[in-house]
Design an enzyme around this catalytic site. Structure first.
Site, PDB file in Angstrom:
ATOM      1  CE  LYS A  59      20.019 -27.824 -37.546  1.00  0.00           C
ATOM      2  NZ  LYS A  59      19.318 -28.639 -38.594  1.00  0.00           N
TER       3      LYS A  59
ATOM      4  CG  ASP B 247      14.349 -28.327 -35.647  1.00  0.00           C
ATOM      5  OD1 ASP B 247      13.922 -28.104 -34.492  1.00  0.00           O
ATOM      6  OD2 ASP B 247      13.689 -28.958 -36.495  1.00  0.00           O
TER       7      ASP B 247
END
Length: 211
Positions: free
Chosen positions: A121, A139
């Site tokens: 990420k 997220d």
């Protein structure tokens, strides 16, 4: 999962309503970018933006951070979640960048995820911010929004990311930015603002407020 027609509508509405969407993290170069993104894990962008001015004044580049005193870094970031681990990872990351990349922040996924404290990420956020790369990062906001819209029913951010890539294919970086802002300010975890939502008619959420 949604039909191709629905996915196209959702995609176009995100891009139309967030034409200039960008991260709320404040950074000036790729060094500051990766530090901000690492700090933002499970911490708000607002908090990160309060922390980083003094941190970057003390450590203005990757070389200075690579030689930083651990206790000093901890003091600068101690209002951030998991600051002990983050301080260690920031220094380790900087040392690797200096030793292995000539002091330049690498911008490929394979190189980024080999840095301390950088997962997929974080790597994707750095890449889409620095390069405009066609990558998706999931997220908490993107995860929530994608599930409420029926774009994914996956249980993890990684598998949700795969569903979003398959659904959207292009403009992934811009869509990430749009979904983050949409999730932060409209499709909030508590009390979503359904009356202000441009995707209301397409929403599949059990949390949907009747209007």
């Amino acid at each position: 999962m949604r039909t191709k027609k629905d996915i196209s509508k959702i995609k176009n509405l995100f891009l139309q309503n967030y034409k200039d969407a960008k991260s709320e993290l404040q950074w000036k170069n790729n060094y500051e970018l990766i530090v901000c993104v690492m700090l933002s894990a499970q911490c708000t962008d607002k908090r990160v933006n309060l922390i980083t001015p003094a941190l970057f004044e003390a450590y203005p580049d990757v070389n200075s951070l690579s030689n930083a005193n651990l206790a000093s870094v901890k003091l600068f970031i101690n209002s951030c979640s998991f600051f002990n681990n983050k301080a260690q990872n920031l220094i380790k990351m900087a040392k690797s960048v200096v030793d292995d990349h000539g002091g330049e922040i690498p911008l490929t996924e394979s190189e980024l995820i080999n840095l301390a404290g950088v997962g997929t990420k974080t790597a994707h956020v750095v890449m889409l911010e620095a390069l405009g790369a066609n990558v998706m990062a999931v997220d908490t906001h993107v995860f929530r929004v994608s599930h409420r819209l029926g774009l994914s029913s996956a249980k993890t951010p990684q598998t949700t990311e795969a569903d979003l890539i398959l659904a959207f294919k292009t403009d992934l970086g811009r869509l990430h930015q749009a979904m983050v802002l949409f999730g932060r300010y409209v499709c909030k975890a508590q009390k979503p603002l359904c009356g202000e939502c441009f995707l209301y008619e397409l929403c599949k959420s059990k949390d949907k407020v009747q209007i």
